[in-house]
Design an enzyme around this catalytic site. Structure first.
Site, PDB file in Angstrom:
ATOM      1  N   CYS A 282      -6.307  15.463  16.454  1.00  0.00           N
ATOM      2  CA  CYS A 282      -5.137  15.941  17.203  1.00  0.00           C
ATOM      3  C   CYS A 282      -5.338  15.676  18.693  1.00  0.00           C
ATOM      4  O   CYS A 282      -6.453  15.766  19.205  1.00  0.00           O
ATOM      5  CB  CYS A 282      -4.930  17.444  17.001  1.00  0.00           C
ATOM      6  SG  CYS A 282      -4.578  17.959  15.313  1.00  0.00           S
TER       7      CYS A 282
ATOM      8  N   CYS B   5       6.068   2.477  12.177  1.00  0.00           N
ATOM      9  CA  CYS B   5       5.032   3.418  12.599  1.00  0.00           C
ATOM     10  C   CYS B   5       4.504   3.055  13.981  1.00  0.00           C
ATOM     11  O   CYS B   5       3.462   3.573  14.402  1.00  0.00           O
ATOM     12  CB  CYS B   5       3.892   3.449  11.584  1.00  0.00           C
ATOM     13  SG  CYS B   5       3.102   1.852  11.310  1.00  0.00           S
TER      14      CYS B   5
ATOM     15  N   GLN C 207       3.187   7.895   2.641  1.00  0.00           N
ATOM     16  CA  GLN C 207       3.624   8.605   3.835  1.00  0.00           C
ATOM     17  C   GLN C 207       2.813   9.889   3.966  1.00  0.00           C
ATOM     18  O   GLN C 207       2.505  10.563   2.991  1.00  0.00           O
ATOM     19  CB  GLN C 207       5.118   8.910   3.765  1.00  0.00           C
ATOM     20  CG  GLN C 207       6.011   7.677   3.777  1.00  0.00           C
ATOM     21  CD  GLN C 207       5.917   6.883   5.076  1.00  0.00           C
ATOM     22  OE1 GLN C 207       5.513   7.396   6.114  1.00  0.00           O
ATOM     23  NE2 GLN C 207       6.277   5.603   5.008  1.00  0.00           N
TER      24      GLN C 207
END
Length: 390
Positions: free
Chosen positions: A58, A348, A231
């Site tokens: 993250c 993407c 996905q």
């Protein structure tokens, strides 16, 4: 004392002031003083995970949902602007925390987790707010398994949540012997693993699969090859599929290019030609479509070496295009000159999408709308689906 507000978040996740300074881990509305001290603003949140920001999984846990959604939109707008383009951009569809059904972790010397941002060093993950709970529950047992069997070199651990439960593919490790085989079987039985495959460089070898592993796309269960692309979240998939269906509308014949396992081909109410270069994926799609009597013609075709020609494209009412991150420049050149009614471009990578869209616009196409999708929660990775028409 003069304070500079953070106005936006740049592509790599740094906050940007009005005078162009980039400040890490800041949110829009934060105030920066002359010494670089940060006064949190209304969009700055306390990161929920103890591993942030060290863990590279993250980059944006310090943003609230409003500013994270705005970041997704801005990433696409900036990519378009770099190519001299503009288009209507919708509000971002964000996947909730704890919903990632596909992820790759790394194991080495008793550690299991994601890599430190910009480094090969590993963060030994003890909590995670992006992985689906079914996958996170495997981390501690996997760590114990590696320690028990003496994993000495780095291995990649691919986790996927299939219809039957967790699917695990470990690359770079293949322990031999009866004790290892019994340990692997015991691990799978104790943790509800749907399949365990090992790949020491010669291709995946399945060690545990009590029943065939599938992933349901549309309403069709599709055989899931080990390590196949999927996905990242069900919510992200649903947003992209809804956008593709809207983009092609009532088209009766559709070409689904870079079709993969059939995420879009099996969700479209049309006759579909599906082209994909990965042999295992296209064979899975073909088997699933045939089993359910779906009007899908699955073609094993490398679209980089052999893109569809203009004449081939002209046979279809619409096209769905979902290329890898590099985009599909050669295929786009033919698309720009064809006569299909509409194109759903799923990407993407906003930068390669904008580059390809520039070729389309120059040939007389327009970008009707763009749907941003943030399924890689709190990362700088942004996806989109766009409708192009003449």
């Amino acid at each position: 004392m003069s304070l500079s507000p953070i106005l936006r978040v740049a592509a790599r996740g740094d906050g940007v002031t009005g005078d162009g300074r980039h400040i890490a881990f800041t949110a829009p509305g934060d105030l920066i003083d002359a010494d670089g001290a940060i006064t949190p603003g209304p969009h700055h949140r306390t990161p929920p995970c103890r591993h942030f920001p060290e863990c590279g999984g993250c980059q944006l846990q310090h943003l609230d949902d409003e500013s994270y959604a705005a970041f997704c939109v801005d990433r696409i707008a900036s990519a378009l602007d770099a190519q001299g383009l503009a288009a209507p951009i919708r509000a971002a569809a964000l996947s909730p925390p704890d919903t990632r059904r596909r992820a790759t972790l790394h194991a080495e010397r008793g550690l299991l987790g994601f890599a430190v941002e910009g480094s090969h060093q590993l963060v030994d993950v003890r909590e995670c707010h992006i992985l689906a709970p079914e996958l996170f529950a495997l981390i501690a047992p996997l760590r114990s398994l590696f320690q028990r069997l003496g994993l000495k070199r780095r291995a990649d651990v691919h986790l996927t949540l299939a219809d039957q439960g967790p699917d695990i593919l470990i690359r770079g490790w293949s322990p031999e012997g009866l004790a290892a085989a019994e340990a692997l079987t015991g691990f799978c039985q104790a943790n509800g693993v749907a399949r365990l495959s090992l790949d020491d460089g010669l291709g995946p070898e399945t060690r545990w699969e009590p029943q065939p592993v599938t992933i349901t796309l549309g309403d069709v269960p599709v055989p899931l090859p080990p390590g196949a692309f999927l996905q990242a979240t069900r919510e992200g998939e649903a947003a992209l599929v809804a956008a593709a269906r809207e983009a092609v509308g009532a088209a009766r014949t559709v070409a689904d290019l870079f079709s993969g396992l059939g995420t879009f081909a099996l969700a479209l109410p049309a006759k579909v030609y599906a082209a994909e270069g990965a042999r295992d994926a296209i064979l899975s799609l073909k088997a699933a479509a045939n089993a359910r009597g779906r009007p899908v013609f699955a073609d094993h075709r490398d679209l980089y070496r052999r893109p569809l020609t203009i004449a081939e494209l002209n046979r279809f009412d619409a096209v769905v295009l979902d290329p890898p991150r590099a985009g599909a420049r050669d295929q786009v050149e033919a698309l720009a000159a064809c006569t299909v009614g509409s194109i759903a471009y799923v990407s993407c990578n906003p930068a390669s999408f904008a580059r390809d869209a520039k070729l389309m616009v120059a040939a007389g196409w327009r970008i009707d709308w763009i749907q941003p999708v943030g399924q890689f929660r709190w990362s700088t990775h942004v996806e989109l689906a766009a409708r192009l028409s003449r």
